[in-house]
Design a protein around this motif. Structure first.
Motif, short mmCIF file in Angstrom:
data_model
loop_
_atom_site.label_atom_id
_atom_site.label_comp_id
_atom_site.label_asym_id
_atom_site.label_seq_id
_atom_site.Cartn_x
_atom_site.Cartn_y
_atom_site.Cartn_z
N LEU A 80 0.83 -1.20 0.00
CA LEU A 80 0.00 0.00 0.00
C LEU A 80 0.86 1.26 0.00
CD1 LEU A 80 -2.88 -0.98 2.43
CD2 LEU A 80 -2.95 -0.79 -0.05
N TYR A 100 -9.19 1.40 -3.29
CA TYR A 100 -8.19 0.46 -2.80
C TYR A 100 -8.05 0.51 -1.29
CZ TYR A 100 -4.18 -2.18 -4.68
OH TYR A 100 -3.31 -3.13 -5.09
N TYR A 101 -7.84 1.71 -0.79
CA TYR A 101 -7.55 1.89 0.62
C TYR A 101 -8.78 1.66 1.49
CZ TYR A 101 -3.68 4.05 -1.75
OH TYR A 101 -2.64 4.28 -2.60
#
Length: 264
Positions: A80, A100-101
């Motif tokens: 990440l 995504y996060y």
């Protein structure tokens, strides 16, 4: 830009950001591992963008190996961090990975409740986890096939009521296997037990015995170095599938359930 140049730029970013030498080494190693998993050519290949589906599948693979929670957290955090840097560097579209996060849970701590209990529902979830992980290993990771099949058989034998020591001491001579059409019957002669394994699970046993190397030791269960396993391996086998299933139990809880006469 080539992968090797991207990695070098990211490494310099980490150093400039004040990260320790060990952190830099671990993060770079984790990113390289991820890129290799995507079949990237690290030295000569061009950098390709990373998408959400790739990372989700990578997470699944890592969970299936039964790794320690701390290792999983570090690997996912490293990737990440790399993605965030690559977005700011213009290598990955921010819009492409905006969610995504939000979806990646790097704070998973492996806790799923009380380890002192085991229910039919939990065992059924573990069985489904076994099916997912074994099928994934067979189709995507041939070198992990024997280990995954071995662990699957070990957990299923725990569900059948065998003690850890009984599993560890099983030898090829102990087994008298009959193979009717719908199930596998195993006569464990040294402990006078007869196991009946359902057809969908019996296939794991057959495949493991086929893949198991012919070595000096007559013990059924061995590791990738062709050595006999110990009780820690049995515990790790159970952990591998319980984590993936989203449940938490223990060998002791399974034994307690068996004593109460409950089985699948």
């Amino acid at each position: 830009m080539k992968n090797v140049d991207v990695i070098n730029h990211y490494e310099q970013f980490l150093r400039d950001d004040g990260k320790s030498c060990s952190t830099v080494k671990n993060y770079i190693g984790d990113v390289v591992r991820f890129l290799k998993w995507m079949e990237a050519d690290i030295t000569q290949g061009e950098f390709n963008t990373i998408n959400e589906d790739q990372f989700n599948r990578y997470q699944y693979c890592q969970y299936s190996y039964g790794l320690k929670t701390a290792t999983l957290k570090r690997r996912f955090s490293a990737i990440l961090s790399f993605v965030f840097w690559a977005q700011n560097y213009g290598l990955i579209s921010k819009e492409q990975l905006f969610s995504y996060y939000m979806k990646v849970d790097i704070h998973w701590d492996g806790g799923f409740g009380n380890t002192n209990t085991c229910t039919i529902e939990a065992m059924e979830k573990i069985e489904k986890s076994i099916e997912r992980i074994v099928n994934h290993a067979i189709t995507r990771f041939p070198r992990w096939r024997m280990t995954c099949l071995r662990d699957a058989v070990i957990v299923l034998l725990l569900f059948q009521g065998l003690e850890v020591e009984e599993i560890l001491n099983l030898t090829l001579k102990d087994l008298q296997i009959s193979d009717p059409k719908e199930q596998l019957e195993i006569e464990v002669t040294n402990i006078s037990k007869k196991l009946v394994i359902r057809e969908e699970h019996a296939d794991y046993f057959r495949k493991y015995l086929l893949l198991r190397p012919s070595i000096t030791s007559s013990k059924i269960f061995i590791n990738s170095h062709e050595k006999e396993i110990d009780s820690k391996t049995v515990q790790r086998a159970l952990n591998r599938f319980t984590k993936n299933a989203g449940v938490r139990t223990s060998i002791g809880a399974i034994k307690k359930m068996q004593r109460q006469g409950t089985s699948l």
